[in-house]
Enzyme design. Sequence first.
Site, PDB file in Angstrom:
ATOM      1  N   ASP A 177       0.856  -1.183   0.000  1.00 37.54           N
ATOM      2  CA  ASP A 177       0.000   0.000   0.000  1.00 37.54           C
ATOM      3  C   ASP A 177       0.894   1.236   0.000  1.00 37.54           C
ATOM      4  O   ASP A 177       1.938   1.255   0.657  1.00 37.54           O
ATOM      5  CB  ASP A 177      -0.902   0.012   1.231  1.00 37.54           C
ATOM      6  CG  ASP A 177      -2.116   0.919   1.058  1.00 37.54           C
ATOM      7  OD1 ASP A 177      -3.236   0.395   0.961  1.00 37.54           O
ATOM      8  OD2 ASP A 177      -1.937   2.154   1.018  1.00 37.54           O
ATOM      9  N   THR A 212     -14.023  -2.304  -8.315  1.00 36.91           N
ATOM     10  CA  THR A 212     -15.264  -2.189  -9.077  1.00 36.91           C
ATOM     11  C   THR A 212     -15.108  -1.180 -10.203  1.00 36.91           C
ATOM     12  O   THR A 212     -14.717  -0.031  -9.976  1.00 36.91           O
ATOM     13  CB  THR A 212     -16.415  -1.750  -8.158  1.00 36.91           C
ATOM     14  OG1 THR A 212     -16.552  -2.710  -7.110  1.00 36.91           O
ATOM     15  CG2 THR A 212     -17.716  -1.670  -8.933  1.00 36.91           C
ATOM     16  N   CYS A 221     -19.553   0.941  -2.240  1.00 35.15           N
ATOM     17  CA  CYS A 221     -20.123   0.013  -3.224  1.00 35.15           C
ATOM     18  C   CYS A 221     -21.500   0.457  -3.711  1.00 35.15           C
ATOM     19  O   CYS A 221     -21.635   0.998  -4.789  1.00 35.15           O
ATOM     20  CB  CYS A 221     -20.210  -1.396  -2.627  1.00 35.15           C
ATOM     21  SG  CYS A 221     -18.637  -2.268  -2.588  1.00 35.15           S
TER      22      CYS A 221
END
Length: 439
Positions: A40, A125, A265
């Site tokens: 990260d 996504t 989401c």
Amino acid sequence: MNLYEEILNKREKISLIGLGYVGMPLAVAFAKKVDVIGFDLNKQKIEQYKKGIDPTNEVGHYAIQNTKVEFTSDVNKLREAKFHIVAVPTPINADKTPDLNPVVNASSIIGRNLSKGSIVVFESTVYPGVTEDVCIPILEKESGLKCGLDFKVGYSPERINPGDKVHRLENIKKIVSGIDEESLDVIAKVYELVIEVGVHRAGSIKVAEAAKVVENSQRDINIAFMNELAMVFDRMGIDTYEVIEAMNTKWNALRFYPGLVGGHCIGVDPYYFLYEAEKLGYHSQIILSGRKINDGLGAFVADAIIKKLILANKIVTQAKVVILGLTFKENCSDIRNSKVEDIINRLKEFCIDPIVVDPLADKMDVKHEYGIDLVPLNAINDADCLVFAVAHDEFKQITMEQIDGFFRDCPNEEKVIIDVKSILNKSAIEEKSISYWRL
């Protein structure tokens, strides 16, 4: 020997790019079976993991302290892995268009550290086509390698439900896809190492990408329907929760409830689908309408607060409003795209600067993201209105005696409780003549 066997025999490593609510649990799960590099760019986050601290509360401090994941912010470490999983966030811009910068940057980083024979799997996504039309060209440009010949690519949408202790990574079926049959087989076998209920092999990368945005858009639309009903029933003087409870006695009721729809989401994914549809000349009707309803719910709740304060003979501009909960959902520390912010912003239009309590949210993150200083629950007093915005278990355990202690000394008729998630005992509150409203 193929890449799956090399990973299984620990001759090759898996890398997780993006160690948030999705990437970190996945890294910890894989590390129980194979060698894993957890990467990260956020050095502060990496230091927390190295100290055995889980800022997400998804797997807990003990799991972090005992994991074999090699946490790093050094991009060069990615060269030691040949199976890369990208789990960076994909937010939206202020104009509701997709912000692909995180996945673009991740592709660039991987591309510069990509070796022949590697597989890159995207979990972030996106709308159908991003993996092949956006990510692959970047990987090829940065690496000088050719996709399909020198390296392979796949897509496996994340399905982790933050804060959910029942539906966990290992018992949620994983959708997997690959650029060809060979890569699909390897990707499927790698994920089957940690997904106990198995995987679903999608026919193409675009199918897998579409499945993700559709499953969340479907949920968004269903909640929007319940939110619209709540708005109408409020005008009719009908209790929405009682209507739903009656409806749910039928076997085929869908059991959706009204509520704020935020997070990374459900509150975001429909816009990715809408964006691509618009590019192709199709103007959505149902999905866009659902988004507009859900995006407007915060203001609706805030207006209900104002009305109740007026009816309780409060001077609105002088009212002390306390909001319990800021995270985007219950029992979760994630504050991204929290729709509680919409309630706060609407109240500020009436010169109300509410006090906010959330024992799960990180104080520094909240201050940085929203400019809000969180207050501990035990510091609440002299309130005119309590807004239960998020259904944390800790809030569900609050007693009537505690609630009485939160309010200022005044007649019960002048006290207001707003119960967005219907977590309180309506009868007990109304018996005390406290003004009560729930969504």
